[in-house]
Design an enzyme around this catalytic site. Structure first.
Site, PDB file in Angstrom:
ATOM      1  N   ASP A 269      -7.384 -62.861  -8.982  1.00 37.61           N
ATOM      2  CA  ASP A 269      -6.099 -63.053  -9.656  1.00 37.61           C
ATOM      3  C   ASP A 269      -5.010 -63.226  -8.614  1.00 37.61           C
ATOM      4  OD1 ASP A 269      -6.502 -63.017 -12.393  1.00 37.61           O
ATOM      5  OD2 ASP A 269      -6.362 -60.825 -12.551  1.00 37.61           O
TER       6      ASP A 269
ATOM      7  N   LYS B 245       8.187 -37.016   8.888  1.00 41.51           N
ATOM      8  CA  LYS B 245       9.569 -36.932   9.373  1.00 41.51           C
ATOM      9  C   LYS B 245       9.750 -37.733  10.664  1.00 41.51           C
ATOM     10  CE  LYS B 245      11.029 -32.878  10.777  1.00 41.51           C
ATOM     11  NZ  LYS B 245      11.367 -31.449  10.780  1.00 41.51           N
TER      12      LYS B 245
END
Ligand code: 1AE
Length: 398
Positions: free
Chosen positions: A162, A86
């Site tokens: 990749d 929060k």
């Protein structure tokens, strides 16, 4: 009792003590409204405590608060929610650092292979490693991918990853991609005697990631690439802890910019990309270098490196991989800044070489070996046509 100590940068040093106390109580036993005294006394062992308060010359403030581990379980979702849940939404505040007590640190896997384990796999010591990135493979078939893999390996690179934007697809499905790349690497090994590691991108829905990674390993994958910030640090930890996924994991920083880029909000880059990625189990940590096409500030990149390779009682060292827009002319600077235990990583800087991908790799290999011998780039280029061509195209230095 264990604890996590969090350090924050707050935008305004006015009423710093009150603010710090408000956080320490509000994120542990209290609330914005007063609780009954009797309840507070029962909750002493759960109460947060303010460790330090500092007013900074620029009018900002720095505060450090300790949160007892009695309040949370030993996992990053609980620790992050406690220390910057929060609170991350509450105005101008940035999480600079988290310090875990030893009992908590022990609960995390850290890299399963780390710098030394990866060096052993590749049989390369006493120099930075060279990594290249598949480029232009979306919409291409397995034959194209196999050829590009072989060219990268023949160029002398140690690791091929990749592209992070290559997802599961019909033309080059993960399992087939692993198989054809292994074939290409075997052919290259038979020609050169050099081993190259391939990190395949594990992608898809979060609940399928472990299965996808296991399929990759079953098919022969020797390393995994993972877009950790699109999923969460805890998913990386699950991959690192899985007994069947016994290969190194490469953490890609995609999406991290949304969390680290603001000087006033979010999370400090060294904490997120250095400390927390290593804690959660990344063997390779990718991040933008200070001088490539996507540049990060130098202090942050050095902070990431330091957290990745600092000696630690519980966790192996992770490889720092400064990346993005890297070309051979940057090799001396990269080695000076990131040291021998780092990886030089290039996509466009290898495939974009006028002589092609093999020549692109060779230009980097010449630069790395030459710098390790103590030569200047200009001296090295006299003996390497590939490096000379790269310097003519991209220049030398930053
Ligand atoms: C920060 C990660 C860099 C990366 O993944 C990538 O694909 C870089 O490509 P180049 O080297 O900039 O072409």
């Amino acid at each position: 009792m264990g604890e996590v100590t969090a350090t924050y940068l707050v935008g305004d040093s006015k009423n710093l003590e009150k603010k710090a106390n408000g956080i320490a109580i509000g994120l542990t036993v209290g609330s914005w409204t007063d609780l009954l005294l009797v309840e507070q006394e029962q909750l002493q062992k759960h109460k947060g405590s303010v460790k330090s308060i500092e007013e900074l010359p620029d009018g900002k403030g720095k505060i450090t608060i300790a949160y007892p581990s009695a309040n949370f379980t030993s996992d990053l979702p609980a620790i992050i929610t406690t220390t910057f849940g929060k609170l991350s939404l509450d105005g101008e505040i940035k999480l600079l650092d988290l310090e875990l007590s030893d009992d908590l640190k022990k609960a995390f896997p850290g890299p399963q292979f780390g710098v030394d384990g990866i060096r052993q796999q590749i049989n390369a010591y006493d120099r930075p490693l060279l990594m290249s990135i598949f480029k232009g493979v979306i919409g291409r078939d397995l034959t194209y991918i196999q050829e590009q893999m072989k060219a990268q390996a023949l160029g002398g690179v140690d690791v091929v990853k990749d592209d992070e934007i290559l997802f599961e697809n019909k033309l080059s499905p993960l399992v087939d991609r692993v198989k054809v790349c292994k074939q290409a690497l075997q052919e290259s090994y038979e020609e050169t005697g050099k081993r190259t590691l391939y990190a395949v991108n594990v992608t898809g829905r979060t609940y399928d990631i472990i299965d996808q990674a296991r399929r990759a390993v079953d098919a022969g994958a020797e390393a995994l690439l993972f877009n950790v910030f699109s999923y969460g640090l805890d998913v990386l930890q699950a991959l690192a802890e899985d007994q069947e996924i016994n290969v190194p994991i490469m953490a890609h920083p995609a999406y991290a910019g949304a969390l680290i880029s603001s000087p006033q909000y979010g999370v400090a880059a060294p904490l997120l990309l250095g400390k927390l990625l290593r804690l959660a189990g990344a063997d390779f940590i990718l991040f933008p270098s200070p001088y490539g096409s996507v540049a990060m500030n130098k202090e942050d990149t050095l902070g990431i490196k330091n957290y990745a390779i600092a000696e630690d009682t519980f966790h192996k060292r992770a490889f720092p991989v400064p990346s993005a827009g890297i070309h051979p002319g940057l090799v001396p600077q990269l080695i000076e800044d990131f040291g021998v235990d780092s990886i030089i990583n290039a996509g466009g800087g290898i495939h974009g070489h006028p002589g092609g991908t093999i020549a692109g790799g060779q230009a980097f290999v010449a630069a790395i070996n030459g710098v390790m011998r103590g030569e200047t780039l200009e001296e090295i280029a006299k003996g390497s046509e590939e490096l000379a061509t790269a310097i003519t195209l991209w220049g030398s230095g930053k």
